[in-house]
Motif scaffolding. Structure first.
Motif, short mmCIF file in Angstrom:
data_model
loop_
_atom_site.label_atom_id
_atom_site.label_comp_id
_atom_site.label_asym_id
_atom_site.label_seq_id
_atom_site.Cartn_x
_atom_site.Cartn_y
_atom_site.Cartn_z
N GLU A 1 19.33 -12.97 28.65
CA GLU A 1 19.02 -12.25 27.47
C GLU A 1 18.58 -12.93 26.31
OE1 GLU A 1 22.63 -10.07 27.04
OE2 GLU A 1 22.27 -8.67 28.55
N GLN B 1 17.87 -6.17 36.85
CA GLN B 1 18.46 -5.00 36.05
C GLN B 1 17.78 -5.17 34.59
OE1 GLN B 1 22.70 -6.08 36.18
NE2 GLN B 1 23.19 -4.05 36.98
N ARG B 2 17.43 -6.23 34.01
CA ARG B 2 16.96 -6.28 32.68
C ARG B 2 15.17 -6.23 32.78
NH1 ARG B 2 21.60 -8.07 33.64
NH2 ARG B 2 23.31 -7.90 31.94
N VAL C 1 28.49 -14.58 36.02
CA VAL C 1 27.53 -13.63 35.61
C VAL C 1 27.20 -13.71 34.20
CG1 VAL C 1 27.43 -11.23 35.58
CG2 VAL C 1 28.16 -12.41 37.95
N ALA C 2 28.64 -13.83 33.52
CA ALA C 2 28.45 -13.86 32.13
C ALA C 2 27.44 -14.70 31.45
CB ALA C 2 29.71 -13.77 31.57
N LEU D 1 20.52 -9.93 38.40
CA LEU D 1 20.78 -9.81 37.00
C LEU D 1 19.56 -9.47 36.21
CD1 LEU D 1 23.23 -12.49 36.42
CD2 LEU D 1 23.77 -9.81 36.25
N THR E 1 23.67 -14.07 32.47
CA THR E 1 23.50 -12.94 31.50
C THR E 1 22.86 -13.20 30.20
OG1 THR E 1 24.75 -11.50 32.76
CG2 THR E 1 23.89 -10.74 30.70
N ARG E 2 23.88 -14.07 29.74
CA ARG E 2 23.54 -14.59 28.15
C ARG E 2 22.05 -15.49 28.29
NH1 ARG E 2 27.68 -17.25 23.77
NH2 ARG E 2 26.27 -16.92 22.06
#
Length: 460
Positions: free
Chosen positions: A150, A173-174, A142-143, A170, A146-147
């Motif tokens: 983003e 969400q963003r 997930v990390a 993910l 996510t990175r």
């Protein structure tokens, strides 16, 4: 058929060393341009790379030492950029990655593949354009996802149903809509070692074409408006020297593209055939010509898509080894020379499987020479071994060195720019060596060597 088919070695490569034609002393001093970095030469008997004497490198930076010919690596990047001018070239960072390599990629206009959050961090740390990055991996956390989201990476190659769901959540969400590709296992068996053949069904990567898993992945992605499906990805293995496997893989991917068009009315605009192109490690091996490779792959993709009634997608390739491998050598100092009567001489150096595990892991073969001087002594059947507490700690299994080899001599091993530093370890608490780039007679450290303090740091 292949445009550049060539056997992995000639008939001599299949013989035992004592069965091969006898070598002359001059053969032991030869620097074969097909194997060694492009700027390599014998200068007054000593090996030089990038205009730098290996004796100076050993004196200033110690041994073992990874040496990277900057002009060689950059020229191969440019070769790919030119040959694939109408396609995308993404360097496979797993071959060897550091901040300086990323800067070279940016200068030469190539993209980058990363396979972990750490590799992504290296690229982002020096401001590499995230839109030129593709994120790989069979178990992205997930990390990591996510990175990647983003940061705005250009593509994410999905590898499982779970990842599709995870990434969709993910992204939603963003408020993002990343471009994704599906890694498809096409069932193509590359003629390579079991551990580096990556397109057969019984392995961890990708979604199978044969079982229908890849088609189901398409359905699941198209059902998620927060993901943009732009293409298919395939990687059939490593150290591949002909296009036959790529042609079979492309044809099988074309059948899936047709199915996607018929079932969903969607025409995918991109096709990534991965990398895995081979290089020459020993005499008799020959690397594919990059222009012939580009022409061959373009011809394959164009033909299979025209035959299938599809528009030709934009092609992406992912070379790693062929860019950084030939430009790297590893420099060692001889410690002991032990004659095992009637068999061979064991030459022990100050590194070993901690800085090059490929021989132990894959049975890899290498070319090595006495680098600190020329010799006219008779050939001596040798085995280059490391200092680790393992009988399998071998760098070069069987080759010839001059019979007057002595402790303190420097040995250079060719074609170690790819995977050696990436796979390096601290086995037996040996520090990992520095990486030095050479160009125009100047050497500069691009990755510092470890010290004993580094090995102890973090221990409580």
């Amino acid at each position: 058929m292949s445009r550049f088919a060539h056997p992995a070695g000639d008939r001599h490569a299949e013989m035992l060393p004592h069965e091969r034609p006898p070598l002359a002393p001059a053969d032991l001093n030869r620097i074969n341009p097909a194997i060694w970095p492009r700027t390599s030469a014998r200068t007054d008997g000593t090996l030089t790379v990038g205009g730098v004497d290996v004796r100076d490198l050993a004196r200033d930076h110690g041994t073992p030492l990874y040496v990277l010919d900057e002009d060689d690596v950059r020229s191969r990047m440019r070769d790919y950029a030119t040959a694939f001018a109408d396609s995308d070239v993404h360097y496979a960072g797993k071959a060897f990655l550091c901040k300086e390599i990323v800067r070279w990629l940016q200068d030469e206009g190539l993209g980058l593949d990363v396979a972990s959050g750490g590799e992504l961090a290296v690229a982002l740390s020096v401001g590499f354009p995230p839109e030129r990055i593709t994120m790989h991996g069979n178990n992205k956390s997930v990390a990591e996802l996510t990175r990647a989201l983003e940061a705005g990476v250009g593509h994410i190659v999905v590898d499982s149903y779970e990842e599709i769901t995870r990434l969709g959540y993910l992204a939603e969400q963003r408020g993002l809509r990343p471009k994704v590709m599906i890694r498809v296992t096409t069932g193509v068996e590359a003629h390579t070692h079991e551990f580096i053949a990556t397109a057969h069904d019984d392995q961890k990567f990708g979604l199978s074409l044969n079982t229908g898993a890849a088609a189901e992945a398409v359905r699941r992605i198209l059902a998620l408006p927060q993901l943009e499906l732009v293409g298919l990805h395939s990687h059939i293995g490593s150290q591949i020297v002909d296009t036959a496997g790529f042609e079979v893989a492309a044809r099988r991917l074309a059948t899936l593209l047709v199915q996607i068009k018929d079932e969903h009315g969607v025409v995918l605009p991109e096709l990534d055939l991965g990398g895995g192109y081979g290089i020459a490690y020993v005499e008799g091996e020959e690397a594919p010509d990059i222009k012939e490779l580009a022409d061959g792959l373009r011809e394959i993709v164009t033909k299979v898509c025209v035959d299938a009634g599809l528009p030709v997608p934009r092609l992406t390739v992912e070379p790693g080894r062929t860019i950084v491998g030939p430009g790297g050598i590893t420099l060692y100092q001889v410690g002991t020379v032990k004659d095992v009567e009637g068999l061979r001489t064991y030459v022990s150096i100050d590194g070993g499987m901690s800085d090059n595990v490929r021989t132990a892991l894959y049975g890899a073969e290498y070319t090595a020479v006495l680098a600190s001087r020329e010799s006219q002594a008779e050939p001596m059947l040798s085995r280059l071994v490391g200092k680790h507490c393992e009988s399998g700690d071998i760098i070069v299994r069987d080759f010839h060195l001059p019979a007057d080899l002595a402790p303190g001599d420097l040995i250079a091993v060719a074609s170690t720019g790819a995977y050696c530093r990436s796979l390096a370890s601290n086995y037996n608490y040996l520090p990992r060596p520095a990486v030095v780039a050479v160009s125009g007679g100047v050497a500069r450290v691009i990755v510092q060597g470890e010290t004993e303090d580094d090995l102890l740091r973090g221990q409580l």
